[in-house]
Design an enzyme around this catalytic site. Structure first.
Site, PDB file in Angstrom:
ATOM      1  N   ASP A 224     -16.945 -34.319   1.768  1.00 23.66           N
ATOM      2  CA  ASP A 224     -15.961 -35.377   1.566  1.00 23.66           C
ATOM      3  C   ASP A 224     -16.699 -36.623   1.078  1.00 23.66           C
ATOM      4  O   ASP A 224     -17.907 -36.586   0.848  1.00 23.66           O
ATOM      5  CB  ASP A 224     -15.154 -35.647   2.841  1.00 23.66           C
ATOM      6  CG  ASP A 224     -15.820 -36.665   3.749  1.00 23.66           C
ATOM      7  OD1 ASP A 224     -17.073 -36.708   3.771  1.00 23.66           O
ATOM      8  OD2 ASP A 224     -15.113 -37.431   4.433  1.00 23.66           O
TER       9      ASP A 224
ATOM     10  N   TYR B  87     -11.503 -29.326   1.661  1.00 23.95           N
ATOM     11  CA  TYR B  87     -12.032 -30.266   2.648  1.00 23.95           C
ATOM     12  C   TYR B  87     -11.347 -30.086   4.018  1.00 23.95           C
ATOM     13  O   TYR B  87     -12.014 -29.924   5.047  1.00 23.95           O
ATOM     14  CB  TYR B  87     -11.887 -31.730   2.207  1.00 23.95           C
ATOM     15  CG  TYR B  87     -12.095 -32.629   3.397  1.00 23.95           C
ATOM     16  CD1 TYR B  87     -13.377 -32.800   3.917  1.00 23.95           C
ATOM     17  CD2 TYR B  87     -11.024 -33.213   4.070  1.00 23.95           C
ATOM     18  CE1 TYR B  87     -13.591 -33.544   5.069  1.00 23.95           C
ATOM     19  CE2 TYR B  87     -11.220 -33.951   5.215  1.00 23.95           C
ATOM     20  CZ  TYR B  87     -12.500 -34.117   5.704  1.00 23.95           C
ATOM     21  OH  TYR B  87     -12.705 -34.830   6.850  1.00 23.95           O
TER      22      TYR B  87
ATOM     23  N   GLU C   5      -6.858 -35.533  10.152  1.00 23.84           N
ATOM     24  CA  GLU C   5      -7.515 -35.244   8.874  1.00 23.84           C
ATOM     25  C   GLU C   5      -6.581 -35.478   7.693  1.00 23.84           C
ATOM     26  O   GLU C   5      -6.997 -36.001   6.661  1.00 23.84           O
ATOM     27  CB  GLU C   5      -8.041 -33.805   8.847  1.00 23.84           C
ATOM     28  CG  GLU C   5      -9.261 -33.583   9.743  1.00 23.84           C
ATOM     29  CD  GLU C   5     -10.434 -34.484   9.368  1.00 23.84           C
ATOM     30  OE1 GLU C   5     -10.503 -34.951   8.225  1.00 23.84           O
ATOM     31  OE2 GLU C   5     -11.283 -34.723  10.247  1.00 23.84           O
TER      32      GLU C   5
END
Length: 273
Positions: A143, A125, A42
């Site tokens: 996102d 996020y 991520e």
DNA sequence: GTCCGGGTAT
DNA sequence: ATACCCGGAC
């Protein structure tokens, strides 16, 4: 605020899942349930396109297979492996995160987004993404891919669409029992829309153009670190020569990189900390 | 060469 | 509101 009917929700989910079944992407971080591996993916995906992350993801995890190994890694080695990714600050944050988790969370990443967001480099996020993908928590996540899907599907002719108006729809349509799978499907759907139908995100209120890169501080910083990641201490003039840009600008960025904890001065030379 | 993407920190 | 990075598409 717009509300969705149950049948709209059903057909939307079916469309997204149908696409996922037929064209879902087979990505390495979708084959693991290790929260650390998912976090690494991520952080990398925040700034880099999927195609370029996959190789780097593997290389990174080979070098730093767990939080403890990352916590004790020399920064110069970390930045060497990170090179090509951009945004070096995030590699530094990731290392600091690892140190904090090893010292204060028994070496385990927390599952609660409210705890995750307190860690360096993790914002709204990433906190939500780790909670959803690693712990299957039914959290609301936004996102660029998710934004694109909702603008395309539910704000057809609108301009200046704000996230605040999209979030309730993300919540309403969320497949709460399978949050991780749902968000994977949603993001793949969004990635498909980008290549197939232009970019609906231009109609987002949050869409901005970035400033030019050439001769920017970003470029200078990148070049300074690139000159130093080899590990050899360099003087100011040596760095200026290696960077090949304005001397004052290099000086200013050396000071800034020092303040952020990337480098330190040893006598007349600079080194990665 | 020019344009472009994209969460987090400040 | 603005800074942070690099490589790929054109």
């Amino acid at each position: 605020m717009k509300r969705l009917t149950p049948s709209t929700i059903r057909s939307f989910r079916r469309k997204v899942y149908d696409h996922y079944r037929k064209q879902g992407r087979d990505l390495p971080w979708r084959k693991t349930d290790d929260p650390y591996h998912i976090l690494v993916s991520e952080i990398m995906l925040q700034q880099t396109q999927v195609e370029r992350v996959t190789g780097k993801y593997r290389e990174f995890l080979r070098a730093f297979p767990n939080l403890a190994s990352l916590a004790r890694a020399p920064l110069a080695r970390l930045l060497r492996i990170w090179s090509g990714m951009g945004y070096n600050r995030r590699a530094l944050s990731l290392k600091r995160l690892a140190q904090q988790v090893v010292a204060g969370h028994q070496g385990k990443l927390p599952a609660d987004p409210a705890e995750l967001i307190k860690l360096p480099g993790i914002g709204p996020y990433t906190a939500g993404a780790v909670a959803a993908f690693a712990f299957n928590k039914p959290v609301v996540v936004m996102d660029t891919n998710i934004r694109r899907v909702f603008i395309h599907e539910f704000f057809q002719d609108k301009k200046g669409v704000r996230d605040v108006d999209i979030l309730p729809l993300v919540e309403e349509t969320l497949d709460r029992k399978h949050a991780g799978r749902w968000y994977n499907a949603l993001m793949d759907f969004g990635a498909m829309l980008k290549s197939k139908e232009g970019n609906p995100n231009r109609r987002s209120a949050h869409y901005t153009r970035q400033s030019p890169f050439e001769n920017s501080n970003r470029q200078v910083r990148g070049r300074i670190l690139k000159a130093l990641v080899g590990g050899e201490p360099l003087t100011g003039p040596q760095i200026t020569k290696a960077v090949g840009m304005d001397r004052e600008q290099v000086k200013k960025n050396l000071a800034q990189l020092g303040k952020e904890g990337f480098i330190k001065k040893v006598g007349r030379t600079y080194v990665i900390i």
